[in-house]
Design an enzyme around this catalytic site. Structure first.
Site, PDB file in Angstrom:
ATOM      1  N   TYR A 174      -8.534   5.260 -20.158  1.00  0.00           N
ATOM      2  CA  TYR A 174      -7.657   4.492 -21.040  1.00  0.00           C
ATOM      3  C   TYR A 174      -8.490   3.620 -21.977  1.00  0.00           C
ATOM      4  O   TYR A 174      -8.296   3.617 -23.200  1.00  0.00           O
ATOM      5  CB  TYR A 174      -6.704   3.633 -20.216  1.00  0.00           C
ATOM      6  CG  TYR A 174      -5.972   2.589 -21.033  1.00  0.00           C
ATOM      7  CD1 TYR A 174      -4.978   2.975 -21.933  1.00  0.00           C
ATOM      8  CD2 TYR A 174      -6.282   1.237 -20.911  1.00  0.00           C
ATOM      9  CE1 TYR A 174      -4.308   2.026 -22.690  1.00  0.00           C
ATOM     10  CE2 TYR A 174      -5.616   0.285 -21.660  1.00  0.00           C
ATOM     11  CZ  TYR A 174      -4.636   0.674 -22.549  1.00  0.00           C
ATOM     12  OH  TYR A 174      -3.974  -0.265 -23.303  1.00  0.00           O
ATOM     13  N   SER A 191      -7.322  -2.838 -26.785  1.00  0.00           N
ATOM     14  CA  SER A 191      -7.098  -3.440 -25.472  1.00  0.00           C
ATOM     15  C   SER A 191      -8.326  -4.213 -25.012  1.00  0.00           C
ATOM     16  O   SER A 191      -9.460  -3.855 -25.349  1.00  0.00           O
ATOM     17  CB  SER A 191      -6.782  -2.336 -24.449  1.00  0.00           C
ATOM     18  OG  SER A 191      -6.821  -2.827 -23.121  1.00  0.00           O
TER      19      SER A 191
END
Length: 363
Positions: free
Chosen positions: A179, A154
């Site tokens: 995350y 990501s």
């Protein structure tokens, strides 16, 4: 033709990847646990697009989580070369059996607990899916001769890095959400397995993916739903943010192309000046983004134009875990694949709004 495992097959990106490989004629297995992080009806809608309907599952009525079976292969009515199985990455024994029985050539790991803000509320879910689950993927590849593992990282890993555009060759030492930390961990874990066991691995850092069938917790859907229902939209950091929005078709093209480019060792590796994106192991990291950051207010204007209505706006401070901007340097991916994302933001938003109105029956 290859035999390919796509995890997160009922998810946004995964559902598109399944379709591309299945239509190409590859043997495809899709895996998803169909969790309820967001409305599972959207996931069932994606599965029905893949020919995994109530009829194939053996359910009278509509698909739902309580009656959808675990550990059972469901053959698609749309593609004879596609099967779906409900299974969780963190189920170590089930994952080991799946890998041992299926002998995959390529694994596309897109399954993960997503969402920056939710990681603040429920961190354990991220450890279970993104760390425990990912080690089971790596172990499956290690023990079963997988030729290439492609996995989702990501843009969030860049964290406090203020140097733009974000380059894979820069460090990512300061994530600002759990995350992001789990995605950075995936990259580190993949490198260790590439070095120890000679497993070719490629990590893709996605930059704000949007399009039809997208996630309802992402800004395009939150904004569309609010505008269409005459509710104010929440504009964080008072609108002073930039995002590198990437249309789903461009993402899919990049993933499919890179899946067939197996990474090799960097013959010019310099241990005194190590390149974070490459290695003396068969390991590679790529950004996959549009490389054209858009101001949040301009992005909102595109949605307003497509819907034909001005949004009511509630201006708020920056949210915890967010970053000011994302901006991809995707030149390495373009050099490797010959492909560069080219969908304009307005065209992508127009397609997304059209689908959104149709799926949710807005008039």
């Amino acid at each position: 033709m290859s035999k390919i495992l796509v995890t997160g097959a009922a998810g946004f990106i995964g559902s598109y990847i399944v379709a591309r490989f299945a239509e190409h004629g590859d043997q495809v297995v899709g895996l998803d646990n169909i969790n309820d992080y967001y409305n599972p009806n959207l996931k069932f809608g994606r599965l029905q697009e893949q020919g995994i309907t109530a009829k194939e599952v053996g359910i009278n009525g509509t698909l739902n989580r309580s009656s959808f079976p675990w550990f059972k292969f469901i053959k698609s009515s749309k593609w004879n070369n596609y099967r779906f199985i409900r299974l969780s990455l963190e189920d170590k024994n089930a994952m080991a059996m799946l890998f041992a029985n299926e002998n995959f050539d390529i694994v596309i790991n897109l399954a993960a607990q997503a969402g920056v803000r939710y990681s603040i509320e429920n961190p354990n879910a991220y450890i279970e899916s993104n760390i425990d689950g990912f080690i089971n993927i790596l172990e499956g590849c290690r023990h079963n001769g997988v030729k290439h593992l492609v996995y989702a990282s990501s843009s969030s890993v860049y964290g406090l890095n203020g140097k733009v555009p974000f380059s894979e060759h820069d460090g990512i030492a300061h994530p600002v959400s759990l995350y992001a930390a789990t995605k950075k961990s995936n990259e580190l874990m993949a490198h260790a397995y590439s070095k120890l066991y000679d497993i070719p691995t490629t990590g893709l850092r996605f930059f704000t993916v949007y399009g039809p069938w997208g996630r309802p917790d992402m800004s395009p859907f939150l904004f569309m739903d609010a505008i269409l229902n005459d509710r104010p939209i929440k504009v964080f950091n008072n609108g002073d943010m930039l995002r590198d929005f990437t249309y789903i078709d461009d993402i899919v093209e990049g993933v499919v192309r890179i899946a067939n480019i197996i990474p090799t060792v960097n013959q010019s590796w310099d241990e005194t000046n190590p390149d974070p994106a490459t290695s003396p192991a068969p390991y590679r990291i790529y950004n996959i983004g549009n490389s054209q950051p858009t101001r949040l207010m301009d992005y909102i204007s595109c949605i307003e134009k497509s819907i034909g209505r001005e949004a009511k706006k509630e201006f708020l401070p920056m949210q915890s875990g967010d970053v000011y901007q994302t901006y991809a340097d995707s030149s390495a991916l373009a050099d490797a694949t010959g492909f560069k994302p080219d969908t304009t933001l307005q065209d992508g938003i127009d397609e997304t709004v059209k689908w959104y109105k149709s799926f949710f029956a807005y008039k």
